[in-house]
Scaffold this active site. Structure first.
Site, PDB file in Angstrom:
ATOM      1  N   VAL A 128       0.803  -1.225   0.000  1.00  0.00           N
ATOM      2  CA  VAL A 128       0.000   0.000   0.000  1.00  0.00           C
ATOM      3  C   VAL A 128       0.836   1.275   0.000  1.00  0.00           C
ATOM      4  O   VAL A 128       0.275   2.368  -0.108  1.00  0.00           O
ATOM      5  CB  VAL A 128      -0.979   0.036   1.199  1.00  0.00           C
ATOM      6  CG1 VAL A 128      -2.022  -1.050   1.066  1.00  0.00           C
ATOM      7  CG2 VAL A 128      -0.240  -0.058   2.519  1.00  0.00           C
ATOM      8  N   TYR A 129       2.138   1.179   0.125  1.00  0.00           N
ATOM      9  CA  TYR A 129       2.954   2.386   0.111  1.00  0.00           C
ATOM     10  C   TYR A 129       2.930   2.999  -1.284  1.00  0.00           C
ATOM     11  O   TYR A 129       3.366   2.389  -2.258  1.00  0.00           O
ATOM     12  CB  TYR A 129       4.397   2.075   0.503  1.00  0.00           C
ATOM     13  CG  TYR A 129       4.598   1.643   1.942  1.00  0.00           C
ATOM     14  CD1 TYR A 129       3.591   1.767   2.893  1.00  0.00           C
ATOM     15  CD2 TYR A 129       5.804   1.107   2.356  1.00  0.00           C
ATOM     16  CE1 TYR A 129       3.770   1.374   4.210  1.00  0.00           C
ATOM     17  CE2 TYR A 129       6.016   0.708   3.666  1.00  0.00           C
ATOM     18  CZ  TYR A 129       5.000   0.845   4.584  1.00  0.00           C
ATOM     19  OH  TYR A 129       5.200   0.442   5.885  1.00  0.00           O
ATOM     20  N   ALA A 130       2.391   4.208  -1.352  1.00  0.00           N
ATOM     21  CA  ALA A 130       2.251   4.935  -2.624  1.00  0.00           C
ATOM     22  C   ALA A 130       1.546   4.083  -3.669  1.00  0.00           C
ATOM     23  O   ALA A 130       1.880   4.114  -4.853  1.00  0.00           O
ATOM     24  CB  ALA A 130       3.616   5.384  -3.149  1.00  0.00           C
ATOM     25  N   GLY A 131       0.543   3.331  -3.229  1.00  0.00           N
ATOM     26  CA  GLY A 131      -0.249   2.524  -4.145  1.00  0.00           C
ATOM     27  C   GLY A 131       0.552   1.477  -4.898  1.00  0.00           C
ATOM     28  O   GLY A 131       0.228   1.133  -6.036  1.00  0.00           O
ATOM     29  N   GLY A 132       1.596   0.951  -4.273  1.00  0.00           N
ATOM     30  CA  GLY A 132       2.437  -0.055  -4.912  1.00  0.00           C
ATOM     31  C   GLY A 132       3.691   0.509  -5.544  1.00  0.00           C
ATOM     32  O   GLY A 132       4.596  -0.245  -5.933  1.00  0.00           O
TER      33      GLY A 132
END
Length: 352
Positions: free
Chosen positions: A60-64
């Site tokens: 989930v960090y920066a949407g992948g």
């Protein structure tokens, strides 16, 4: 101030029954969000050059995008790092975060973004109340046997949840976790009530996130003026657990006053002392460092080589003691002789 980093390789420690890693780990939550790819790769290069091994990311960090940035750097550096990622908060439609369908998809998706066949450590990013823990552990164990995951961990759990995970794994013949990744720092010692004692009892390593309390333990905030400008709280004063109004308390300023006093005695930044205290805590194997810029990251690496005097550890532990709620914790300690809270330096009664 003294040099912020050193050529001496970072010290190493085992993650419980898992791999041996550097005692400072590189957290990559800012990659792709606050940190562009060039600066992210510069941080990774500097980290490995300093003897760092554990790189931690999440789907989930920066949407992948964090995983993709790490993956592009990993293309010819895979053997240099112990690679950790997490899943739980991006389940497919119709499934819960730690369900079989969610985890199978999450792991395969992370491997694709990272460009690897397996990760060294996979952590469930939080408890899933909708999925039986047996299903989660069975799925993860199957993924370990398939060679996609080497070791398991959990993040953001309570003490009873962690004990249920460990006991279920033991009784069910599933692969057990070797590490827990919680928030832990001088300002937030809540894990000492239940999570840390459980980790010590079950021989699980701790890899804390937010060691500097979202920037509070660097000394950049003051009690006289609300934060502004290009800082986390300057841009968003209500940000998460480190929100200005939440942590702008007398206790926080007492801790910062003591931290400043100790840091001045070593001619070191406050951040070094805060991290050194954390590295000296029971069960802590590695501390996750995250930064927006290479300069910020390099400024924290020297903390690994700072050993605080016992008197300074005692001072910081005493001034930051969160206190035990009188019931049941205070009563249990007073009547049953439980020693772990005393050993951790946690007060016997709740603070005023």
């Amino acid at each position: 101030m003294t040099q912020s980093h050193t050529s001496t390789p970072l010290p190493q420690a085992p993650l419980g029954h898992g791999p041996v890693v550097s005692r400072l780990a590189l957290g990559t939550m800012t990659f792709g969000a606050e940190t562009d790819e060039a600066d992210a790769h510069a941080q990774l290069d500097a980290f490995v050059a300093a003897g760092g091994t554990m790189v931690d990311t999440a789907d989930v960090y920066a949407g992948g995008e964090s995983e993709r940035i790490v993956g592009r750097w990993l293309a010819d550096r895979r053997a240099d790092v112990v690679l950790a990622t997490k899943g739980r908060f991006a389940p497919p439609a119709g499934s819960a975060g730690a369900s079989r369908s969610a985890l199978v998809r999450a792991v395969d998706s992370s491997l694709g973004r990272l460009g690897v066949d397996a990760v060294d450590l996979y952590l469930v990013h939080g408890w899933d109340p909708l999925t039986p823990v047996e299903e989660t552990l069975d799925t993860l164990s199957t993924l370990v046997r398939a060679g996609k995951i080497k070791h398991l961990g959990w993040s953001n759990v309570t003490g009873w949840q962690l004990q249920r995970i460990v006991t279920t794994a033991r009784l069910g013949g599933f692969v057990p976790p070797c590490v827990v990744q919680p928030q832990y720092n001088l300002l937030d010692r809540g894990i000492e009530l239940e999570v840390m004692p459980c980790c010590l009892e079950e021989e699980l390593a701790l890899t804390p996130w937010s060691p500097l309390g979202g920037g509070w333990l660097t000394g950049k905030y003051t009690r006289e003026q609300r934060p502004s400008g290009a800082t986390r709280l300057g841009e968003d004063p209500g940000r998460g657990v480190e929100a200005y109004d939440t942590r702008n308390t007398d206790r926080t300023w007492r801790i910062l006053d003591a931290l400043t006093q100790v840091a001045q005695s070593y001619d070191r930044p406050l951040s070094h002392v805060a991290i050194a205290w954390l590295l000296a805590r029971p069960g802590v194997a590695s501390v996750l460092l995250g930064a927006r810029t290479l300069e910020q990251f390099l400024g924290t690496l020297g903390a690994a080589h700072l050993e605080l005097r016992p008197s300074d550890l005692e001072l910081l532990t005493a001034v930051s003691a969160p206190g035990l709620p009188p019931y049941p914790y205070g009563m249990i300690q007073d009547t049953c002789g439980v020693e772990h809270w005393r050993a951790l330096g946690t007060a016997t009664t709740a603070p005023a």
